[in-house]
Design an enzyme around this catalytic site. Structure first.
Site, PDB file in Angstrom:
ATOM      1  N   HIS A 146      -1.548  22.117  -1.178  1.00 12.09           N
ATOM      2  CA  HIS A 146      -1.348  22.846   0.083  1.00 12.09           C
ATOM      3  C   HIS A 146      -2.459  22.549   1.068  1.00 12.09           C
ATOM      4  O   HIS A 146      -2.244  22.317   2.240  1.00 12.09           O
ATOM      5  CB  HIS A 146      -1.412  24.360  -0.178  1.00 12.09           C
ATOM      6  CG  HIS A 146      -0.180  24.904  -0.793  1.00 12.09           C
ATOM      7  ND1 HIS A 146      -0.223  25.796  -1.834  1.00 12.09           N
ATOM      8  CD2 HIS A 146       1.104  24.706  -0.507  1.00 12.09           C
ATOM      9  CE1 HIS A 146       1.002  26.127  -2.167  1.00 12.09           C
ATOM     10  NE2 HIS A 146       1.828  25.471  -1.374  1.00 12.09           N
ATOM     11  N   CYS A 175       9.141   2.255   7.460  1.00 10.35           N
ATOM     12  CA  CYS A 175       8.491   3.567   7.532  1.00 10.35           C
ATOM     13  C   CYS A 175       7.513   3.797   6.394  1.00 10.35           C
ATOM     14  O   CYS A 175       6.944   4.867   6.261  1.00 10.35           O
ATOM     15  CB  CYS A 175       9.529   4.689   7.585  1.00 10.35           C
ATOM     16  SG  CYS A 175      10.498   4.829   6.088  1.00 10.35           S
TER      17      CYS A 175
HETATM   18  C1  PEP Z   1       8.431   4.607   1.088  1.00 12.10           C
HETATM   19  O1  PEP Z   1       8.766   4.575  -0.099  1.00 12.10           O
HETATM   20  O2  PEP Z   1       7.884   3.650   1.676  1.00 12.10           O
HETATM   21  C2  PEP Z   1       8.649   5.832   1.879  1.00 12.10           C
HETATM   22  C3  PEP Z   1       8.438   5.860   3.176  1.00 12.10           C
HETATM   23  O3  PEP Z   1       9.030   6.945   1.198  1.00 12.10           O
HETATM   24  P1  PEP Z   1       7.982   7.866   0.386  1.00 12.10           P
HETATM   25  O4  PEP Z   1       6.598   7.343   0.640  1.00 12.10           O
HETATM   26  O5  PEP Z   1       8.195   9.242   0.853  1.00 12.10           O
HETATM   27  O6  PEP Z   1       8.427   7.627  -1.034  1.00 12.10           O
END
Ligand code: PEP
Ligand code: MG
Length: 578
Positions: free
Chosen positions: A192, A509
């Protein structure tokens, strides 16, 4: 001088004076209560608990308007613990039957329960033990009549104050808002405290074990939130070096701020979109401040974690709508929950914990979990569509591997919209649906996903993990986690090309999007949309403003022709240098 190493939560460097906050649960008085005094002792216990109840209610009322919504929920959890019979009834019993004074009885019970939490392998259950000790700390203070020592707000222009503590309750952390930074013994990246720290954007290091015992009030300290290091009582030379670095960091931040309103385009005028990744709706503000074109990834699972119940449709709707409203017309990409692997869920109705499987990263994670729990999935889909009434929303499905997962998801999305229309007697908003490419199988068949969906988003964090067979959370193999391995680069490039051929937008991302070492490479692969932590956004923008997309395309395509990691590394180095 000495250095302590923990987990960096980010936020840069701060040089300041230490403020060591009282550690918890110390000096608990222990004495026997005579039989006739026991009812009065129970009364003293009840009054202390009432004081803490009132304290928590006041804190909840006084929460600043911009406090993360999690803070309100945490205060409620703390208040609920005061009604827990295993804590309060057992304490009363120890006073009544064994004649222990209230502090002793209460502390013993807390220790007993906290030890049970410690046994859990599940990091999130262990985290709940911390909630318990934080509440206990308040009760013991109320019993002793001593006031809590809350961090004071530094006055502007003062030497920054770095708060050092064994632990800080999330509600108290809100008082750290104007602090220079903080370093804590407890906590990991998903605690948290760490989640709140990130949204506050101050240098922070957690997981220092017993570090707080080694620091004295008013010591000079250097806190590097990126490297995860706390330097205590450094020599004048080190202090000077870090003051210089801190100033350079602030100067760079100021210079970068000038780029907020500059359109993102390469020197040959190719427009690039820069979006932000968020875990909590409150972080949308930071995304706006950094000039993000939208939210490229809202990791909704954080709202489901660290709690016993599941957020219902209304609670989810409010959180998603808050992010959509905060982004003032810029698109918000809401990813359906990615539960499992390193992000376990608690309080599941069925008592089912996907992270408890032998190999959770390969188990019922993300979309696999959502499809196995259609009622929960429908609830989330309805909440996302309701939020879309406040502004542009895009829905993102994590960890796709099979075409039938897309079909099932699309069917459930249609069903959720239908349920909404029946309820409201008007058509539910239509939301573009995208898929995450995070598994080699999905990257190799990216064309199939691009044709069926409205957009793709490449999750490089998992794509690297699954391509190289490296657990992204395992320190022992961390050095082998190589984002620039030729196999990873080929999968990323292949996915971008598949989306281009299908005429669908594609974004990255994962952490690679915010990695300056990868910016030129990704532009050269043809990527036109990035999504990253808001703190990285302006640095990446500055790099993009220096790129020539056409030149990079030719250079990167030559580089991708090689399957030799050494040659690829050398080519990447040249790419970054000029
Ligand atoms: C990833 O796997 O690159 C992603 C953006 O998802 P997470 O980091 O939440 O697994
Ligand atoms: Mg992922």
């Amino acid at each position: 001088m000495f250095s302590l190493h923990g987990t960096g939560i980010g936020g840069g460097i701060v040089v300041g004076r230490a403020v060591v906050l009282e550690s918890r649960l110390i000096d608990v008085p222990r004495y026997r209560i005579a039989l006739e005094q026991r009812p009065a002792e129970l009364g003293r216990l009840d009054r202390a608990i009432d004081v803490v109840r009132l304290e928590l209610a006041n804190l909840a009322e006084q929460l600043p308007a911009d406090a993360p919504p999690e803070a309100q929920a945490l205060l409620q959890i703390h208040a609920m613990m005061l009604d827990d019979p295993s804590l309060v009834e057992q304490t009363r019993l120890a006073v009544e039957s064994h004649g222990q004074n209230a502090e002793w009885a209460f502390f013993s019970q807390v220790e007993h329960l906290a030890a049970q939490f410690e046994q859990f392998e599940d990091a999130y259950l262990r985290e709940r033990g911390r909630d318990l000790t934080q509440v206990a700390d308040r009760v013991l203070k109320a019993l002793s009549g001593s006031g809590r020592r809350l961090p004071e707000r530094p006055k502007p222009g003062d030497v920054p104050l770095v708060f050092i503590a064994h632990d800080v309750a999330p509600a108290d952390m809100l008082h750290l808002k104007q602090a220079g930074g903080f370093a804590l013994d407890l906590g990991g990246t998903a605690s948290h405290t760490a989640i709140l720290a990130r949204s506050m954007n101050v240098p922070a290091v957690v997981g220092l074990n017993t570090g707080s015992l080694l620091v004295r009030d008013d010591d000079w300290v250097v806190l590097d939130g990126d490297a995860g290091v706390l330097m205590v009582a450094p020599d004048e030379i080190v202090l000077e070096e870090y003051r210089h670095r801190m100033l350079m960091g602030l100067l760079e931040r100021k210079q970068l701020e000038r780029l907020v309103h500059v359109p993102t385009a390469t020197v040959d005028r190719v427009a690039i979109e820069l979006h932000a990744n968020i875990e909590l709706p409150a972080e949308a503000e930071q995304a706006m401040e950094s000039g993000a074109d939208g939210i490229g990834l809202f990791r909704t699972e954080f709202m489901f974690m660290n709690r016993d119940d599941r957020p219902g449709e209304d609670e989810q709707y409010e959180a998603y709508a808050a992010a959509v409203i905060a982004m003032r017309g810029r698109p918000v990409t809401i990813r359906t929950i990615d539960i499992g692997a390193d992000k376990p869920l608690r309080g599941d109705d069925e008592g089912h914990d996907p992270a408890a499987a032998a190999n959770p990263a390969l188990g019922q994670r993300a979309i696999r979990y959502s499809l196995a729990e259609p009622d929960m999935f429908l609830e989330q889909l309805r909440a996302i569509h309701r939020a879309a009434e406040h502004g542009p929303v895009r829905l993102l499905i994590p960890m796709l591997v099979h075409g039938h997962e897309v079909e099932q998801s699309l069917r459930l999305i249609a069903q959720a919209r239908e349920q909404m229309s029946v309820r409201t007697r008007r058509a539910a908003p239509e939301v573009p649906v995208g898929g995450m490419i995070e598994v080699p199988a999905a990257a190799l068949t990216a064309g199939m996903f691009a044709r069926r969906l409205d957009f793709l988003s490449i999750g490089t964090n998992d794509l690297i993990q699954y391509t190289l067979a490296i657990d992204r959370t395992d320190h022992a193999v961390a050095s082998l986690y190589d984002p620039f391995h030729p196999a990873v680069l080929q999968l990323v490039s292949q996915t971008i090309r598949a989306a281009e051929r299908a005429g669908k937008p594609v974004s990255v991302c994962g952490e690679m999007a915010g990695d300056l070492e990868a910016t030129r490479l990704l532009i050269g692969m043809g990527l036109r949309s990035f999504s990253m932590h808001p703190a990285s956004l302006l640095r990446v923008k500055r790099e993009i403003l220096r790129c020539d997309a056409a030149r990079l395309r030719a250079r990167v395509s030559r580089l991708l022709g090689s399957d030799d990691p050494v040659k690829v590394q050398a080519g990447l180095k040249r790419l970054r240098e000029n």
